[in-house]
Design a protein around this motif. Structure first.
Motif, PDB file in Angstrom:
ATOM      1  N   HIS A   1      -5.475   5.145   3.656  1.00  0.00           N
ATOM      2  CA  HIS A   1      -5.086   3.688   4.233  1.00  0.00           C
ATOM      3  C   HIS A   1      -5.762   3.441   4.998  1.00  0.00           C
ATOM      4  O   HIS A   1      -7.204   3.158   5.870  1.00  0.00           O
ATOM      5  CB  HIS A   1      -3.529   4.483   4.713  1.00  0.00           C
ATOM      6  N   HIS A   2      -5.580   1.785   4.886  1.00  0.00           N
ATOM      7  CA  HIS A   2      -6.547   0.685   6.090  1.00  0.00           C
ATOM      8  C   HIS A   2      -5.276   1.116   7.920  1.00  0.00           C
ATOM      9  O   HIS A   2      -4.527   0.960   7.556  1.00  0.00           O
ATOM     10  CB  HIS A   2      -6.212  -0.683   5.035  1.00  0.00           C
TER      11      HIS A   2
ATOM     12  N   GLY B   1     -11.194   1.821   9.225  1.00  0.00           N
ATOM     13  CA  GLY B   1     -10.013   0.325   8.112  1.00  0.00           C
ATOM     14  C   GLY B   1     -11.179  -0.492   8.223  1.00  0.00           C
ATOM     15  O   GLY B   1     -11.887  -0.624   8.939  1.00  0.00           O
ATOM     16  N   PRO B   2     -10.865  -1.304   7.473  1.00  0.00           N
ATOM     17  CA  PRO B   2     -11.773  -2.894   7.691  1.00  0.00           C
ATOM     18  C   PRO B   2     -11.380  -3.931   9.068  1.00  0.00           C
ATOM     19  O   PRO B   2     -12.656  -4.679   8.919  1.00  0.00           O
ATOM     20  CB  PRO B   2     -11.016  -3.430   6.401  1.00  0.00           C
TER      21      PRO B   2
ATOM     22  N   GLY C   1      -3.578  -3.401   8.497  1.00  0.00           N
ATOM     23  CA  GLY C   1      -3.369  -1.726   8.517  1.00  0.00           C
ATOM     24  C   GLY C   1      -1.953  -1.351   9.113  1.00  0.00           C
ATOM     25  O   GLY C   1      -1.285  -2.384   9.679  1.00  0.00           O
TER      26      GLY C   1
ATOM     27  N   ARG D   1       0.811  -1.308  -0.033  1.00  0.00           N
ATOM     28  CA  ARG D   1      -0.280  -0.024   0.141  1.00  0.00           C
ATOM     29  C   ARG D   1       0.848   1.459   0.241  1.00  0.00           C
ATOM     30  O   ARG D   1       0.342   2.079  -0.214  1.00  0.00           O
ATOM     31  CB  ARG D   1      -0.735   0.232   1.371  1.00  0.00           C
TER      32      ARG D   1
END
Length: 203
Positions: free
Chosen positions: A138-139, A169-170, A188, A126
């Motif tokens: 970003h994550h 983020g996820p 992340g 990333r």
């Protein structure tokens, strides 16, 4: 010159009253002395709120030494990364970082800081953020927002110029250690206490 003496003498009724109550008076004085001695000793239950990962960096041996010195003190630790209601939960002392709560009495125990961490794999895939605002794309690993807005990070910068950035983020987790594990797995970038990320080797 005149000389005079003053002398108090119990009447017969007074003597009878003293004879009847002397045992009770002695008992009262003895109990009062015991209460006075008890009050000079540190004793009781103390409920402490601290982060879940508190004992990952705070030595339990220090607790053992404290209890050895004050054996009548009972410590109860409530480990939770959320800020608990001190009055509602019956908490006596809370270990907290960040801004001071004006509704509470606080004493500074030390200074700590947080660092941004990510796995080499995540950064290779990333890219490395060049400035704080890059984190917004970003994550980022944060505490659960429960469907609310993005999390706001306040970061220190050059010349003490703070930067504020909204991140998301996820992957979210409610403990620092779980967030660290997520960062190690490449999920992340995490903002974590340096005491956790620097005290051990996570390679």
């Amino acid at each position: 010159m005149k000389f005079a003496t003053r002398r108090l003498v119990l009447t017969d009724a007074g003597n009878n009253f003293y004879a009847e109550s002397v045992d009770q008076i002695d008992t009262l004085l003895r109990v009062a002395g015991e209460v006075s001695n008890e009050s000079t000793q540190i004793a009781g239950r103390v409920r402490v709120a601290a982060p879940v990962d508190f004992f990952n960096w705070f030595p339990a041996q220090a607790i053992a030494q404290f209890i050895a010195e004050y054996p009548r003190v009972h410590l109860e630790f409530e480990l939770n990364d959320a800020r608990v209601d001190l009055l509602g939960e019956g908490i006596d002392v809370a270990m907290r970082g960040g801004d001071r709560d004006p509704s509470l009495f606080a004493r500074k125990l030390g200074t700590s800081y947080q660092t941004l961490v990510a796995s080499p794999g995540y950064l290779a895939a990333r890219g490395v953020p060049a400035q704080p605002t890059d984190l917004s794309v970003h994550h980022c690993i944060t505490t659960p927002s429960y469907g609310g807005p993005r999390t706001t990070w306040r970061l220190g910068g050059v010349d003490n110029q703070a930067a504020t950035v909204e991140v998301d983020g996820p992957f979210q987790a409610n403990t620092s250690f779980a967030q660290l594990q997520g960062a190690l797995a490449g999920l992340g970038i995490a903002l974590l206490p340096a005491a956790i990320t620097a005290s051990k080797s996570w390679g």
